[in-house]
Design a protein around this motif. Structure first.
Motif, PDB file in Angstrom:
ATOM      1  N   ALA A   1       0.816  -1.222   0.000  1.00 40.16           N
ATOM      2  CA  ALA A   1       0.000   0.000   0.000  1.00 40.16           C
ATOM      3  C   ALA A   1       0.850   1.273   0.000  1.00 40.16           C
ATOM      4  CB  ALA A   1      -0.922   0.003   1.211  1.00 40.16           C
ATOM      5  N   GLY A   2       2.169   1.123   0.130  1.00 44.26           N
ATOM      6  CA  GLY A   2       3.050   2.283   0.101  1.00 44.26           C
ATOM      7  C   GLY A   2       3.232   2.979   1.439  1.00 44.26           C
ATOM      8  N   PHE A   3       2.801   2.352   2.533  1.00 45.49           N
ATOM      9  CA  PHE A   3       2.963   2.950   3.856  1.00 45.49           C
ATOM     10  C   PHE A   3       4.300   2.586   4.492  1.00 45.49           C
ATOM     11  CE2 PHE A   3      -1.772   2.695   3.605  1.00 45.49           C
ATOM     12  CZ  PHE A   3      -1.990   4.063   3.544  1.00 45.49           C
ATOM     13  N   LEU A   4       4.890   1.478   4.058  1.00 42.70           N
ATOM     14  CA  LEU A   4       6.237   1.065   4.472  1.00 42.70           C
ATOM     15  C   LEU A   4       7.069   0.921   3.209  1.00 42.70           C
ATOM     16  CD1 LEU A   4       6.211  -1.889   7.074  1.00 42.70           C
ATOM     17  CD2 LEU A   4       6.954   0.454   7.445  1.00 42.70           C
ATOM     18  N   GLU A   5       8.364   1.164   3.348  1.00 42.07           N
ATOM     19  CA  GLU A   5       9.267   1.050   2.206  1.00 42.07           C
ATOM     20  C   GLU A   5      10.457   0.204   2.611  1.00 42.07           C
ATOM     21  OE1 GLU A   5      10.065   4.436  -0.782  1.00 42.07           O
ATOM     22  OE2 GLU A   5      11.558   4.651   0.812  1.00 42.07           O
ATOM     23  N   ALA A   6      10.779  -0.768   1.786  1.00 36.97           N
ATOM     24  CA  ALA A   6      11.943  -1.612   2.053  1.00 36.97           C
ATOM     25  C   ALA A   6      13.214  -0.824   1.739  1.00 36.97           C
ATOM     26  CB  ALA A   6      11.882  -2.871   1.197  1.00 36.97           C
ATOM     27  N   GLU A   7      14.183  -0.916   2.623  1.00 37.74           N
ATOM     28  CA  GLU A   7      15.483  -0.299   2.391  1.00 37.74           C
ATOM     29  C   GLU A   7      16.441  -1.353   1.852  1.00 37.74           C
ATOM     30  OE1 GLU A   7      16.778   1.930   5.819  1.00 37.74           O
ATOM     31  OE2 GLU A   7      15.300   3.493   5.403  1.00 37.74           O
ATOM     32  N   GLN A   8      17.663  -0.947   1.589  1.00 36.76           N
ATOM     33  CA  GLN A   8      18.670  -1.856   1.057  1.00 36.76           C
ATOM     34  C   GLN A   8      18.925  -3.008   2.025  1.00 36.76           C
ATOM     35  OE1 GLN A   8      20.211  -1.792  -1.946  1.00 36.76           O
ATOM     36  NE2 GLN A   8      18.861  -0.090  -2.462  1.00 36.76           N
ATOM     37  N   VAL A   9      19.125  -4.179   1.458  1.00 36.47           N
ATOM     38  CA  VAL A   9      19.473  -5.350   2.269  1.00 36.47           C
ATOM     39  C   VAL A   9      20.805  -5.059   2.945  1.00 36.47           C
ATOM     40  CG1 VAL A   9      20.099  -7.797   2.173  1.00 36.47           C
ATOM     41  CG2 VAL A   9      18.207  -6.930   0.782  1.00 36.47           C
ATOM     42  N   ARG A  10      20.919  -5.476   4.213  1.00 34.30           N
ATOM     43  CA  ARG A  10      22.144  -5.253   4.983  1.00 34.30           C
ATOM     44  C   ARG A  10      22.550  -6.536   5.676  1.00 34.30           C
ATOM     45  NH1 ARG A  10      18.976  -1.613   9.513  1.00 34.30           N
ATOM     46  NH2 ARG A  10      18.147  -3.363  10.699  1.00 34.30           N
ATOM     47  N   THR A  11      23.760  -6.558   6.172  1.00 40.02           N
ATOM     48  CA  THR A  11      24.254  -7.704   6.917  1.00 40.02           C
ATOM     49  C   THR A  11      23.946  -7.485   8.382  1.00 40.02           C
ATOM     50  OG1 THR A  11      26.026  -7.997   5.316  1.00 40.02           O
ATOM     51  CG2 THR A  11      26.271  -9.117   7.445  1.00 40.02           C
ATOM     52  N   GLY A  12      23.267  -8.452   8.992  1.00 41.89           N
ATOM     53  CA  GLY A  12      22.879  -8.350  10.394  1.00 41.89           C
ATOM     54  C   GLY A  12      24.013  -8.712  11.330  1.00 41.89           C
ATOM     55  N   ALA A  13      23.723  -8.688  12.618  1.00 42.05           N
ATOM     56  CA  ALA A  13      24.716  -8.943  13.659  1.00 42.05           C
ATOM     57  C   ALA A  13      25.345 -10.323  13.541  1.00 42.05           C
ATOM     58  CB  ALA A  13      24.075  -8.777  15.034  1.00 42.05           C
ATOM     59  N   ARG A  14      24.597 -11.297  13.080  1.00 39.29           N
ATOM     60  CA  ARG A  14      25.123 -12.667  12.972  1.00 39.29           C
ATOM     61  C   ARG A  14      25.572 -13.003  11.557  1.00 39.29           C
ATOM     62  NH1 ARG A  14      20.486 -15.418  16.669  1.00 39.29           N
ATOM     63  NH2 ARG A  14      21.233 -14.591  18.647  1.00 39.29           N
ATOM     64  N   GLY A  15      25.701 -12.011  10.706  1.00 37.07           N
ATOM     65  CA  GLY A  15      26.184 -12.228   9.354  1.00 37.07           C
ATOM     66  C   GLY A  15      25.103 -12.552   8.332  1.00 37.07           C
ATOM     67  N   ALA A  16      23.879 -12.716   8.768  1.00 35.97           N
ATOM     68  CA  ALA A  16      22.784 -13.021   7.843  1.00 35.97           C
ATOM     69  C   ALA A  16      22.319 -11.742   7.154  1.00 35.97           C
ATOM     70  CB  ALA A  16      21.616 -13.651   8.593  1.00 35.97           C
ATOM     71  N   LEU A  17      21.832 -11.896   5.932  1.00 36.12           N
ATOM     72  CA  LEU A  17      21.282 -10.743   5.226  1.00 36.12           C
ATOM     73  C   LEU A  17      19.882 -10.458   5.763  1.00 36.12           C
ATOM     74  CD1 LEU A  17      22.352 -11.482   1.547  1.00 36.12           C
ATOM     75  CD2 LEU A  17      23.465  -9.991   3.223  1.00 36.12           C
ATOM     76  N   GLU A  18      19.576  -9.190   5.922  1.00 35.11           N
ATOM     77  CA  GLU A  18      18.261  -8.787   6.428  1.00 35.11           C
ATOM     78  C   GLU A  18      17.801  -7.527   5.713  1.00 35.11           C
ATOM     79  OE1 GLU A  18      19.179  -8.395  10.612  1.00 35.11           O
ATOM     80  OE2 GLU A  18      19.828  -6.329  10.362  1.00 35.11           O
ATOM     81  N   ARG A  19      16.482  -7.380   5.611  1.00 37.84           N
ATOM     82  CA  ARG A  19      15.910  -6.221   4.932  1.00 37.84           C
ATOM     83  C   ARG A  19      15.164  -5.375   5.951  1.00 37.84           C
ATOM     84  NH1 ARG A  19      15.350  -4.687  -0.010  1.00 37.84           N
ATOM     85  NH2 ARG A  19      15.649  -6.730  -0.922  1.00 37.84           N
ATOM     86  N   PRO A  20      15.611  -4.139   6.151  1.00 36.23           N
ATOM     87  CA  PRO A  20      14.890  -3.242   7.060  1.00 36.23           C
ATOM     88  C   PRO A  20      13.778  -2.482   6.315  1.00 36.23           C
ATOM     89  CG  PRO A  20      16.972  -2.255   6.417  1.00 36.23           C
ATOM     90  CD  PRO A  20      16.900  -3.604   5.751  1.00 36.23           C
ATOM     91  N   TYR A  21      12.785  -2.051   7.072  1.00 37.99           N
ATOM     92  CA  TYR A  21      11.657  -1.299   6.523  1.00 37.99           C
ATOM     93  C   TYR A  21      11.507   0.005   7.298  1.00 37.99           C
ATOM     94  CZ  TYR A  21      10.479  -5.763   4.431  1.00 37.99           C
ATOM     95  OH  TYR A  21      10.522  -6.937   3.721  1.00 37.99           O
TER      96      TYR A  21
END
Length: 172
Positions: free
Chosen positions: A59-79
């Motif tokens: 609906a355009g109320f949240l926007e995905a940001e660039q994928v980043r590396t999390g604390a444990r090395g896993a890739l994660e997508r912040p919103y």
């Protein structure tokens, strides 16, 4: 100074008709959070929050940001919240039930935030009854809207994040 407004669509009313979605938007307003982080803060399963996050993104109320590396090395997508709910006005009389559902979702989300803040959190709350003509009601809305817009525009980075709820309802 008045707040700019835009009328909510039926699709937006449907998306915003759930209190968890308002809480997710509030959490992602000041910082980008992953689905896992949102789930942890709301004490829900990641699968539950992901369903709501996806609806908010669509609906355009949240926007995905660039994928980043999390604390444990896993890739994660912040919103992050886009701010599209700011100035949103629910006026569609053909969708009165959806408007009421959104209003009740807002109330429920605010109530949950009060409860989560705990008994020691500082609060200012007031409830009263007014008897006003349509003209006075319009003046009240305009003046409070201008006051809220003034404070929202201050954007004080070191300020404490506060949640407020302004509601005016006809008594049954």
């Amino acid at each position: 100074m008045s707040r700019p407004t835009r009328t909510a669509t039926v699709a937006e009313l449907k998306v915003l008709g759930h209190p968890l979605r308002w809480r997710i938007l509030r959490l992602c307003l000041d910082q980008a959070l992953t689905n896992q982080q949102v789930a942890h803060r709301l004490e829900l399963s990641p699968a539950t929050t992901l369903r709501h996050v996806r609806a908010l993104v669509k609906a355009g109320f949240l926007e995905a940001e660039q994928v980043r590396t999390g604390a444990r090395g896993a890739l994660e997508r912040p919103y992050r919240a886009t701010g599209r709910t700011r100035g949103l006005v629910a006026l569609d009389l053909d969708a009165a039930e959806l408007v009421q559902q959104m209003d009740l979702a807002l109330l429920s989300a605010h109530r949950a935030e009060l409860a989560q803040a705990g008994p020691d959190a500082g609060r200012d709350i007031a409830r009263g009854v007014l008897r006003l003509t349509e003209g006075s009601q319009a003046e009240l809305r305009q003046r409070l809207g201008a006051l809220l817009a003034e404070f929202e525009s201050r954007d004080e980075p070191d300020g404490e994040p506060l949640s407020y709820l302004w509601s005016l309802a006809v008594r049954p």
